[in-house]
Write a protein that holds these residues in place. Sequence first.
Motif, PDB file in Angstrom:
ATOM      1  N   GLU A 118       0.830  -1.218   0.000  1.00 51.59           N
ATOM      2  CA  GLU A 118       0.000   0.000   0.000  1.00 51.59           C
ATOM      3  C   GLU A 118       0.860   1.261   0.000  1.00 51.59           C
ATOM      4  N   PRO A 119       1.776   1.399  -0.950  1.00 53.86           N
ATOM      5  CA  PRO A 119       2.721   2.518  -0.916  1.00 53.86           C
ATOM      6  C   PRO A 119       2.093   3.870  -1.247  1.00 53.86           C
ATOM      7  N   LEU A 120       0.898   3.887  -1.810  1.00 51.42           N
ATOM      8  CA  LEU A 120       0.302   5.156  -2.240  1.00 51.42           C
ATOM      9  C   LEU A 120      -0.801   5.644  -1.311  1.00 51.42           C
ATOM     10  N   SER A 121      -1.111   4.886  -0.275  1.00 47.21           N
ATOM     11  CA  SER A 121      -2.292   5.194   0.541  1.00 47.21           C
ATOM     12  C   SER A 121      -2.154   6.479   1.342  1.00 47.21           C
ATOM     13  N   ASN A 122      -0.928   6.937   1.599  1.00 43.44           N
ATOM     14  CA  ASN A 122      -0.741   8.165   2.382  1.00 43.44           C
ATOM     15  C   ASN A 122      -0.684   9.426   1.528  1.00 43.44           C
ATOM     16  N   LEU A 123      -0.844   9.279   0.218  1.00 42.68           N
ATOM     17  CA  LEU A 123      -0.745  10.428  -0.680  1.00 42.68           C
ATOM     18  C   LEU A 123      -2.123  11.007  -0.980  1.00 42.68           C
ATOM     19  N   ASP A 124      -2.155  12.303  -1.338  1.00 42.48           N
ATOM     20  CA  ASP A 124      -3.434  12.898  -1.724  1.00 42.48           C
ATOM     21  C   ASP A 124      -3.843  12.386  -3.106  1.00 42.48           C
ATOM     22  N   ALA A 125      -5.101  12.642  -3.471  1.00 43.24           N
ATOM     23  CA  ALA A 125      -5.675  12.029  -4.678  1.00 43.24           C
ATOM     24  C   ALA A 125      -4.886  12.368  -5.940  1.00 43.24           C
ATOM     25  N   LYS A 126      -4.480  13.619  -6.092  1.00 47.09           N
ATOM     26  CA  LYS A 126      -3.766  14.032  -7.295  1.00 47.09           C
ATOM     27  C   LYS A 126      -2.403  13.363  -7.391  1.00 47.09           C
ATOM     28  N   LEU A 127      -1.689  13.345  -6.262  1.00 45.45           N
ATOM     29  CA  LEU A 127      -0.351  12.745  -6.249  1.00 45.45           C
ATOM     30  C   LEU A 127      -0.441  11.228  -6.402  1.00 45.45           C
ATOM     31  N   ARG A 128      -1.495  10.640  -5.824  1.00 44.94           N
ATOM     32  CA  ARG A 128      -1.684   9.189  -5.956  1.00 44.94           C
ATOM     33  C   ARG A 128      -1.859   8.811  -7.419  1.00 44.94           C
ATOM     34  N   SER A 129      -2.634   9.603  -8.143  1.00 48.28           N
ATOM     35  CA  SER A 129      -2.838   9.353  -9.570  1.00 48.28           C
ATOM     36  C   SER A 129      -1.527   9.463 -10.339  1.00 48.28           C
TER      37      SER A 129
ATOM     38  N   ILE B   8       6.621  -7.362  -9.939  1.00 41.60           N
ATOM     39  CA  ILE B   8       6.102  -6.480  -8.894  1.00 41.60           C
ATOM     40  C   ILE B   8       4.855  -7.110  -8.299  1.00 41.60           C
ATOM     41  N   VAL B   9       4.800  -7.177  -6.967  1.00 36.09           N
ATOM     42  CA  VAL B   9       3.595  -7.588  -6.256  1.00 36.09           C
ATOM     43  C   VAL B   9       3.151  -6.395  -5.417  1.00 36.09           C
ATOM     44  N   HIS B  10       1.970  -5.890  -5.702  1.00 41.43           N
ATOM     45  CA  HIS B  10       1.489  -4.628  -5.130  1.00 41.43           C
ATOM     46  C   HIS B  10       0.221  -4.903  -4.326  1.00 41.43           C
ATOM     47  N   VAL B  11       0.259  -4.616  -3.039  1.00 41.07           N
ATOM     48  CA  VAL B  11      -0.895  -4.797  -2.167  1.00 41.07           C
ATOM     49  C   VAL B  11      -1.677  -3.490  -2.074  1.00 41.07           C
ATOM     50  N   THR B  12      -2.998  -3.566  -2.228  1.00 45.33           N
ATOM     51  CA  THR B  12      -3.833  -2.367  -2.117  1.00 45.33           C
ATOM     52  C   THR B  12      -5.262  -2.763  -1.780  1.00 45.33           C
ATOM     53  N   HIS B  13      -6.010  -1.811  -1.226  1.00 47.60           N
ATOM     54  CA  HIS B  13      -7.455  -1.984  -1.061  1.00 47.60           C
ATOM     55  C   HIS B  13      -8.196  -1.058  -2.021  1.00 47.60           C
ATOM     56  N   ASP B  14      -7.422  -0.322  -2.848  1.00 44.63           N
ATOM     57  CA  ASP B  14      -7.976   0.677  -3.764  1.00 44.63           C
ATOM     58  C   ASP B  14      -8.290   0.026  -5.113  1.00 44.63           C
ATOM     59  N   GLN B  15      -9.580   0.009  -5.478  1.00 43.76           N
ATOM     60  CA  GLN B  15      -9.993  -0.631  -6.732  1.00 43.76           C
ATOM     61  C   GLN B  15      -9.437   0.082  -7.953  1.00 43.76           C
ATOM     62  N   VAL B  16      -9.279   1.395  -7.880  1.00 48.16           N
ATOM     63  CA  VAL B  16      -8.743   2.145  -9.017  1.00 48.16           C
ATOM     64  C   VAL B  16      -7.292   1.741  -9.272  1.00 48.16           C
ATOM     65  N   GLU B  17      -6.502   1.630  -8.207  1.00 51.94           N
ATOM     66  CA  GLU B  17      -5.118   1.156  -8.354  1.00 51.94           C
ATOM     67  C   GLU B  17      -5.100  -0.222  -9.005  1.00 51.94           C
ATOM     68  N   ALA B  18      -5.980  -1.087  -8.545  1.00 50.67           N
ATOM     69  CA  ALA B  18      -6.009  -2.458  -9.068  1.00 50.67           C
ATOM     70  C   ALA B  18      -6.349  -2.485 -10.552  1.00 50.67           C
ATOM     71  N   MET B  19      -7.368  -1.736 -10.952  1.00 49.41           N
ATOM     72  CA  MET B  19      -7.824  -1.757 -12.338  1.00 49.41           C
ATOM     73  C   MET B  19      -6.814  -1.112 -13.281  1.00 49.41           C
ATOM     74  N   THR B  20      -6.140  -0.067 -12.835  1.00 46.63           N
ATOM     75  CA  THR B  20      -5.277   0.699 -13.735  1.00 46.63           C
ATOM     76  C   THR B  20      -3.842   0.197 -13.792  1.00 46.63           C
ATOM     77  N   MET B  21      -3.374  -0.489 -12.738  1.00 49.50           N
ATOM     78  CA  MET B  21      -1.957  -0.809 -12.660  1.00 49.50           C
ATOM     79  C   MET B  21      -1.632  -2.265 -12.952  1.00 49.50           C
ATOM     80  N   GLY B  22      -2.469  -3.174 -12.507  1.00 56.94           N
ATOM     81  CA  GLY B  22      -2.117  -4.578 -12.544  1.00 56.94           C
ATOM     82  C   GLY B  22      -2.315  -5.253 -13.882  1.00 56.94           C
ATOM     83  N   GLU B  23      -1.413  -6.173 -14.203  1.00 59.75           N
ATOM     84  CA  GLU B  23      -1.629  -7.070 -15.338  1.00 59.75           C
ATOM     85  C   GLU B  23      -2.633  -8.145 -14.956  1.00 59.75           C
TER      86      GLU B  23
END
Length: 369
Positions: free
Chosen positions: A160-171, A188-203
């Motif tokens: 969850e490396p992006l969870s502490n960032l604001d919305a603009k910086l996270r994007s 890369i193995v990336h853990v997140t609870h953010d659906q947007v991160e999952a849909m946009t980043m993962g293969e």
Amino acid sequence: MASISLTNVHKFYPNGYAAVRDVSLDIRDGEFMILLGPSGCGKSTTLRMIAGLETISAGDLHIGGARMNDIDPADRDIAIVFQNYALYPHMTVIDNLSFGLRLRGVERAVIDRRVANIADMLGIAELLARKPAQLSGGQRQRVALGRALVREPKAFLLDEPLSNLDAKLRSAMRTELIKLHRALGTTIVHVTHDQVEAMTMGERICIMKDGVIVQVGAPMEVYRNPVNTFVAGFLASPPMNLLRGRLASADLSLGNAVLTLPPPLVQAFAGHSGREVIVGLRPEDLHLKADAAPLTRPIEVNAVATEVLGPEVILVASVSGAPGIEIHIRCPRDFRAAPGEAVTFHYDVSQLQLFDPETTYALKRPVQI
């Protein structure tokens, strides 16, 4: 680079709690894999077992084909980036970046070259003399990534490396990570609870719940064909609308609306005719115009509230004849509706998803309609 394979992996704590249960997952060499799920689902524990920060209670972990269950974390050649960045506060950026290499006895010239390359790649070359307290959240995130990258490990683990960032910086950082992966080609193995991160980043996305894997697949594959109501209601924002309906041959009753199904769906769902079903409607499959899709059926709703987001409006509404059940509908940016106002939408039944209310699993759909 290296593949990562977990086979029937369990994690039990001394109090008997099973944080991870029978997890089997093959992550390909060079793949960008997302571990997605709500808090407490076991995704971070799984990541920590890969890193060696948690012991494996049962099962096997292989990295690059070698069994790693009993290998010390320092010898796994894996780099991990934590949610809180875990930078050394008393060290400058350049010392944070080079610390791991210095511990390993890497030659000074090699360290200087790697640090310079990574600092230039991440745009932090002008920050090398600063300490973490003098950096913004985004800058600290880049330094934490740089400290992992400079090691040139077999794989990167991101918790969850992006969870502490604001919305603009996270994007912006999502885009940077995608570009970084393309440039390096490292696993890369990336853990997140953010659906947007999952849909946009993962293969591929691995969705977890209660310590088990629920579904694994490419983002759009999982989005279009959720295996059960949990995945349907968790992935995407807003997620799939789930509400009770009744199937009677070719007709699906949903409140006051009756959706006549095309023959392929009638045949596919024939085994559930005469029974209650859970109906899944994606917010973007309801249209204001009947000709917006080839197989539309009218549904009348009553407006509850509108969320004006700029490029679109999300309408929160109740289905006529089904009080107390609210759904979300994506609407054009100029759409407006007063609370209580009746609005007729046209649902594209070719996108219909039905679920068994007892098992919560999806009913099999035909490939083409």
